[in-house]
Every structure is written in structure tokens, then in C-alpha cells.
Design a protein around this motif. Structure first.
Motif, PDB file in Angstrom:
ATOM      1  N   ARG A  31       0.837  -1.214   0.000  1.00 52.59           N
ATOM      2  CA  ARG A  31       0.000   0.000   0.000  1.00 52.59           C
ATOM      3  C   ARG A  31       0.864   1.253   0.000  1.00 52.59           C
ATOM      4  O   ARG A  31       0.520   2.241  -0.659  1.00 52.59           O
ATOM      5  CB  ARG A  31      -0.964  -0.022   1.171  1.00 52.59           C
ATOM      6  N   ARG A  42      -8.136   4.199  -0.674  1.00 49.93           N
ATOM      7  CA  ARG A  42      -9.100   3.238  -1.208  1.00 49.93           C
ATOM      8  C   ARG A  42      -8.514   2.484  -2.397  1.00 49.93           C
ATOM      9  O   ARG A  42      -8.631   1.259  -2.503  1.00 49.93           O
ATOM     10  CB  ARG A  42     -10.382   3.967  -1.603  1.00 49.93           C
ATOM     11  N   TRP A  43      -7.893   3.216  -3.313  1.00 49.20           N
ATOM     12  CA  TRP A  43      -7.262   2.627  -4.492  1.00 49.20           C
ATOM     13  C   TRP A  43      -6.150   1.667  -4.074  1.00 49.20           C
ATOM     14  O   TRP A  43      -6.076   0.540  -4.563  1.00 49.20           O
ATOM     15  CB  TRP A  43      -6.725   3.760  -5.369  1.00 49.20           C
ATOM     16  N   HIS A  45      -5.598   0.142  -1.161  1.00 42.65           N
ATOM     17  CA  HIS A  45      -6.108  -1.036  -0.441  1.00 42.65           C
ATOM     18  C   HIS A  45      -6.692  -2.051  -1.419  1.00 42.65           C
ATOM     19  O   HIS A  45      -6.455  -3.258  -1.296  1.00 42.65           O
ATOM     20  CB  HIS A  45      -7.184  -0.640   0.587  1.00 42.65           C
ATOM     21  N   ARG A  46      -7.440  -1.563  -2.388  1.00 42.57           N
ATOM     22  CA  ARG A  46      -8.092  -2.463  -3.339  1.00 42.57           C
ATOM     23  C   ARG A  46      -7.070  -3.235  -4.168  1.00 42.57           C
ATOM     24  O   ARG A  46      -7.183  -4.451  -4.350  1.00 42.57           O
ATOM     25  CB  ARG A  46      -9.021  -1.662  -4.248  1.00 42.57           C
ATOM     26  N   ALA A  49      -5.061  -5.700  -1.959  1.00 47.14           N
ATOM     27  CA  ALA A  49      -5.873  -6.821  -1.486  1.00 47.14           C
ATOM     28  C   ALA A  49      -6.062  -7.911  -2.540  1.00 47.14           C
ATOM     29  O   ALA A  49      -6.356  -9.054  -2.196  1.00 47.14           O
ATOM     30  CB  ALA A  49      -7.242  -6.317  -1.026  1.00 47.14           C
ATOM     31  N   HIS A  50      -5.906  -7.581  -3.793  1.00 47.89           N
ATOM     32  CA  HIS A  50      -6.134  -8.552  -4.869  1.00 47.89           C
ATOM     33  C   HIS A  50      -4.850  -9.215  -5.364  1.00 47.89           C
ATOM     34  O   HIS A  50      -4.860  -9.872  -6.406  1.00 47.89           O
ATOM     35  CB  HIS A  50      -6.880  -7.890  -6.028  1.00 47.89           C
ATOM     36  N   ALA A  66      -9.606   0.125 -10.659  1.00 43.42           N
ATOM     37  CA  ALA A  66      -9.759   0.750  -9.334  1.00 43.42           C
ATOM     38  C   ALA A  66      -9.788   2.271  -9.446  1.00 43.42           C
ATOM     39  O   ALA A  66     -10.521   2.932  -8.709  1.00 43.42           O
ATOM     40  CB  ALA A  66      -8.636   0.289  -8.408  1.00 43.42           C
ATOM     41  N   ASP A  69     -13.135   3.631 -10.428  1.00 45.57           N
ATOM     42  CA  ASP A  69     -14.130   3.531  -9.360  1.00 45.57           C
ATOM     43  C   ASP A  69     -13.935   4.547  -8.233  1.00 45.57           C
ATOM     44  O   ASP A  69     -14.655   4.489  -7.234  1.00 45.57           O
ATOM     45  CB  ASP A  69     -14.127   2.122  -8.764  1.00 45.57           C
TER      46      ASP A  69
END
Length: 182
Positions: A31, A42-43, A45-46, A49-50, A66, A69
């Protein structure tokens, strides 16, 4: 003629790639790297996480998705950590003054720093491209400009991430490297 046994093919050792290191890094480190490319928790973390990503193209596609979004608040936060592109050292002072004036007018109109992806621009053309774009985009309606700025953030993040994970340096060496704050 009889030949001796054939030796097995020689395979060079598999060295870790920057993508392998990114995939294996702890979530906090991943991150932190991502935040240097686009300051959006937010970007970052997303994307983190993947993991793992099979290849750089898959990671860049996930980064794009991401970024598309991001909420208006996410975009505002990311914009607040951006800075103007650095001009080459030999840029005339008149160009710096013109860019400073154009940026001040842009920021007064839109409330955020001007962002532009310069990955495909020769250093000798940077000042002209930035100045032309900032003047052109200053005529945009605020909603239209917000959408363009969001797309430029996505392109910047993609470029920075690709630069880092291709092993060519860190995101911080990008001509549009984000600041840690303004």
C-alpha cells in the motif's frame, strides 16, 4: 557414430522480478508503494488486497479499474497530493513564469493542482505541452475538467506503477511524482 549422453538444457536461475517482490510484500509495504503512485487509500487497499497478480498487464488493468471507481472525495484527496510536472533544468525562466501564472489561474478556477500525464513527451517538449494543455483545459466546465483530471490521475498512477515494477526506478522519479502533501 555414437554420441555420449546429452546434458540437460541449462536454465538460468529464476531471479525475483519487481512484480514478484510486490506480490510477496506485506500489505503495508504494498500500500505504501501504491500511495506513492496515486495517493488514494481506497485505491491502494483495493489493489494490494487482490494480489498476487500473474503479470504486469493484469496489475495495470486492476489499477485502471480501481481508478475508474474512485469517488469524488477519493479524487480530491489524490489531487491534493499531486504537484505540477517538473520542467527540464534548462527551461527558460519565462516559461516557468508563464506556467506559474497559468497554473495559478487554473487552480483558482478549479480548486486543485493541474495534472497531466507526460510519459510519452520528450523533455524538450514538456514546457510547451504543459502550458498548452493548462491553457486549453482552463476553458473547460468544472465537471468536464474534473473528469479529465481524474483520467490524468489514472494515467499517472498507471505510468508510475509500470515504471516502478519494470525495475526502472521508483514512482518518486516520475516527472509528475506526487508530493507527500502540499
Amino acid at each position: 557414430m555414437t554420441r555420449g549422453p546429452t546434458l540437460p538444457a541449462h536454465h538460468p536461475p529464476q531471479l525475483p522480478r519487481p512484480l514478484d517482490a510486490f506480490n510477496a510484500a506485506c500489505a503495508t509495504e504494498a500500500r505504501a508503494l501504491l500511495l506513492r503512485c496515486l495517493h488514494s487509500p481506497r485505491w491502494s487497499h483495493r489493489i494490494a488486497a487482490h494480489r498476487p497478480y500473474p503479470d504486469l498487464d493484469a496489475l495495470l488493468a486492476a489499477a485502471d479499474e480501481a481508478a475508474y471507481d474512485l469517488s469524488p472525495a477519493d479524487i480530491s484527496e489524490a489531487l491534493s497530493h499531486e504537484c505540477l510536472p517538473r520542467l527540464p533544468e534548462d527551461t527558460y525562466s519565462a516559461a516557468h513564469m508563464a506556467l506559474d501564472a497559468a497554473h495559478a489561474a487554473y487552480e483558482a478556477r478549479f480548486g486543485h493542482v493541474f495534472v497531466i500525464y507526460l510519459g510519452d513527451t520528450a523533455p524538450s517538449e514538456t514546457a510547451d505541452r504543459v502550458l498548452e494543455a493548462i491553457r486549453s483545459r482552463s476553458a473547460n466546465d468544472p465537471d468536464e475538467e474534473r473528469a479529465i483530471a481524474a483520467d490524468e490521475l489514472r494515467r499517472l498512477a498507471r505510468g508510475r506503477l509500470g515504471t516502478y515494477l519494470r525495475g526502472a526506478g521508483s514512482c518518486a522519479t516520475s516527472p509528475n511524482a506526487p508530493t507527500s502533501g502540499r
